[in-house]
Design a protein around this motif. Structure first.
Motif, PDB file in Angstrom:
ATOM      1  N   ARG A  27     -24.400   8.240  11.522  1.00  0.00           N
ATOM      2  CA  ARG A  27     -25.493   8.654  12.788  1.00  0.00           C
ATOM      3  C   ARG A  27     -26.733   8.603  12.084  1.00  0.00           C
ATOM      4  O   ARG A  27     -27.142   8.677  10.822  1.00  0.00           O
ATOM      5  CB  ARG A  27     -25.046  10.088  12.768  1.00  0.00           C
ATOM      6  CG  ARG A  27     -25.306  11.222  12.015  1.00  0.00           C
ATOM      7  CD  ARG A  27     -25.321  12.665  12.545  1.00  0.00           C
ATOM      8  NE  ARG A  27     -26.273  13.496  12.059  1.00  0.00           N
ATOM      9  CZ  ARG A  27     -26.265  14.843  12.328  1.00  0.00           C
ATOM     10  NH1 ARG A  27     -25.314  15.378  13.268  1.00  0.00           N
ATOM     11  NH2 ARG A  27     -27.320  15.571  11.865  1.00  0.00           N
ATOM     12  N   GLY A  29     -30.477  10.844  12.739  1.00  0.00           N
ATOM     13  CA  GLY A  29     -31.038  11.731  13.359  1.00  0.00           C
ATOM     14  C   GLY A  29     -32.601  11.984  12.872  1.00  0.00           C
ATOM     15  O   GLY A  29     -33.048  10.984  12.068  1.00  0.00           O
ATOM     16  N   THR A  30     -33.327  12.186  14.071  1.00  0.00           N
ATOM     17  CA  THR A  30     -34.751  12.478  14.060  1.00  0.00           C
ATOM     18  C   THR A  30     -35.070  13.838  14.719  1.00  0.00           C
ATOM     19  O   THR A  30     -34.395  14.328  15.545  1.00  0.00           O
ATOM     20  CB  THR A  30     -35.284  11.182  14.740  1.00  0.00           C
ATOM     21  OG1 THR A  30     -36.834  11.314  14.586  1.00  0.00           O
ATOM     22  CG2 THR A  30     -35.175  11.199  16.258  1.00  0.00           C
ATOM     23  N   ASN A  63     -26.575  13.165   4.139  1.00  0.00           N
ATOM     24  CA  ASN A  63     -27.924  12.590   4.686  1.00  0.00           C
ATOM     25  C   ASN A  63     -29.024  12.116   3.573  1.00  0.00           C
ATOM     26  O   ASN A  63     -29.040  12.745   2.410  1.00  0.00           O
ATOM     27  CB  ASN A  63     -28.512  13.689   5.608  1.00  0.00           C
ATOM     28  CG  ASN A  63     -27.716  14.026   6.856  1.00  0.00           C
ATOM     29  OD1 ASN A  63     -27.465  13.064   7.623  1.00  0.00           O
ATOM     30  ND2 ASN A  63     -27.866  15.310   6.989  1.00  0.00           N
ATOM     31  N   ASP A 147     -25.299  21.745  15.515  1.00  0.00           N
ATOM     32  CA  ASP A 147     -25.435  20.431  16.453  1.00  0.00           C
ATOM     33  C   ASP A 147     -24.787  21.117  17.681  1.00  0.00           C
ATOM     34  O   ASP A 147     -23.785  21.694  17.859  1.00  0.00           O
ATOM     35  CB  ASP A 147     -24.695  19.492  15.773  1.00  0.00           C
ATOM     36  CG  ASP A 147     -25.320  18.653  14.633  1.00  0.00           C
ATOM     37  OD1 ASP A 147     -26.324  19.207  14.147  1.00  0.00           O
ATOM     38  OD2 ASP A 147     -24.567  17.957  13.979  1.00  0.00           O
ATOM     39  N   HIS A 150     -25.683  16.001  21.302  1.00  0.00           N
ATOM     40  CA  HIS A 150     -26.384  15.180  20.229  1.00  0.00           C
ATOM     41  C   HIS A 150     -27.771  15.768  19.913  1.00  0.00           C
ATOM     42  O   HIS A 150     -28.736  14.871  19.434  1.00  0.00           O
ATOM     43  CB  HIS A 150     -26.587  13.519  20.680  1.00  0.00           C
ATOM     44  CG  HIS A 150     -25.634  12.901  20.782  1.00  0.00           C
ATOM     45  ND1 HIS A 150     -25.283  12.067  19.477  1.00  0.00           N
ATOM     46  CD2 HIS A 150     -24.237  12.674  21.374  1.00  0.00           C
ATOM     47  CE1 HIS A 150     -24.026  11.386  19.775  1.00  0.00           C
ATOM     48  NE2 HIS A 150     -23.569  11.675  20.708  1.00  0.00           N
ATOM     49  N   THR A 152     -29.783  18.701  17.919  1.00  0.00           N
ATOM     50  CA  THR A 152     -29.629  19.497  16.456  1.00  0.00           C
ATOM     51  C   THR A 152     -30.948  20.487  16.451  1.00  0.00           C
ATOM     52  O   THR A 152     -32.003  20.050  16.623  1.00  0.00           O
ATOM     53  CB  THR A 152     -29.503  18.426  15.258  1.00  0.00           C
ATOM     54  OG1 THR A 152     -29.055  19.056  14.035  1.00  0.00           O
ATOM     55  CG2 THR A 152     -30.874  17.681  15.039  1.00  0.00           C
ATOM     56  N   GLY A 189     -32.622  15.163  17.741  1.00  0.00           N
ATOM     57  CA  GLY A 189     -31.438  14.710  18.200  1.00  0.00           C
ATOM     58  C   GLY A 189     -30.772  13.447  17.201  1.00  0.00           C
ATOM     59  O   GLY A 189     -31.464  13.214  16.181  1.00  0.00           O
ATOM     60  N   TYR A 190     -29.657  13.174  17.629  1.00  0.00           N
ATOM     61  CA  TYR A 190     -29.353  12.212  16.580  1.00  0.00           C
ATOM     62  C   TYR A 190     -28.399  10.856  17.633  1.00  0.00           C
ATOM     63  O   TYR A 190     -27.946  11.453  18.796  1.00  0.00           O
ATOM     64  CB  TYR A 190     -28.260  12.341  15.483  1.00  0.00           C
ATOM     65  CG  TYR A 190     -27.114  13.347  16.079  1.00  0.00           C
ATOM     66  CD1 TYR A 190     -25.994  12.592  16.186  1.00  0.00           C
ATOM     67  CD2 TYR A 190     -27.344  14.758  16.055  1.00  0.00           C
ATOM     68  CE1 TYR A 190     -24.882  13.427  16.664  1.00  0.00           C
ATOM     69  CE2 TYR A 190     -26.103  15.309  16.677  1.00  0.00           C
ATOM     70  CZ  TYR A 190     -24.804  14.940  16.786  1.00  0.00           C
ATOM     71  OH  TYR A 190     -23.945  15.615  17.166  1.00  0.00           O
TER      72      TYR A 190
END
Length: 196
Positions: A27, A29-30, A63, A147, A150, A152, A189-190
């Motif tokens: 995945r 994420g940002t 991560n 989470d 999608h 977070t 989200g991711y």
């Protein structure tokens, strides 16, 4: 012997199928968020992050966090109330442990890595200036969040060593420290990493 081998292979495959992951392995994420610096006179700022991750299993996610933060730091020396805007970038590794499966998944975690503090120089008056050198420091952070689909949300407390600065007031030269630790609250989200 062939029957025993066939039965053992079937049991092994059945055990692997039962323990198969419910969530996808990779995945990205940002997120964007708010950063609050520590220290007297400090104020808030902004941050952004990119976190590519790999699920070791459904409960554990590893991560790489690439983050940039712009914060207003306060001085640790109460006699000289100086402020500056610091640019802090970090490259860290972290792990998250999910407390439950489902649509809403709270997690706890910890991370560590390198934090780069940008060089700053401030003139506090006609004869007063504050100069600080750029540097890289090791730091770590506990984190918690959740989470939901999608989406977070997480909170990190980034613990980073203080930076020394030289204060020049006319002919007098002294030193002070700026606190670099900050709390980061991030929403985002991711992509990937959802249910299979």
């Amino acid at each position: 012997m062939k029957k025993i081998t066939s039965v053992l292979c079937f049991l092994l495959l059945a055990a692997v199928a039962v323990n198969a992951q419910e969530y996808k392995k990779f995945r990205v994420g940002t997120g964007l968020g708010y950063a609050k610096a520590s220290g007297e006179g400090a104020s808030g700022g902004v941050l952004w992050a990119l976190e590519p991750g790999y699920r070791i299993n459904d409960q554990i996610l590893a991560n790489l966090r690439i983050e940039g933060a712009a914060i207003i730091r306060g001085t640790a020396d109460a006699t000289s109330a100086s402020l500056d805007v610091a640019g802090i970038s970090s490259y860290t590794l972290n792990g998250q442990y999910y407390l439950m499966n489902g649509g809403f998944r709270p997690f706890v975690g910890v991370g560590f890595g390198m934090f780069s503090i940008a060089k700053a120089s401030i003139d506090a008056g006609s004869s007063t200036s504050v100069a600080e050198s750029a540097g890289t420091k090791f730091g770590f952070y506990p984190r918690l969040g959740f989470d939901a689909g999608h989406f977070t949300l997480n909170l990190d407390y980034n613990l980073i060593g203080a930076t020394k600065a030289v204060v020049t007031d006319g002919s007098t030269v002294s030193s002070t420290e700026f606190k670099n630790s900050y709390i980061g609250i991030r929403i985002g989200g991711y992509f990937g990493g959802g249910r299979k």
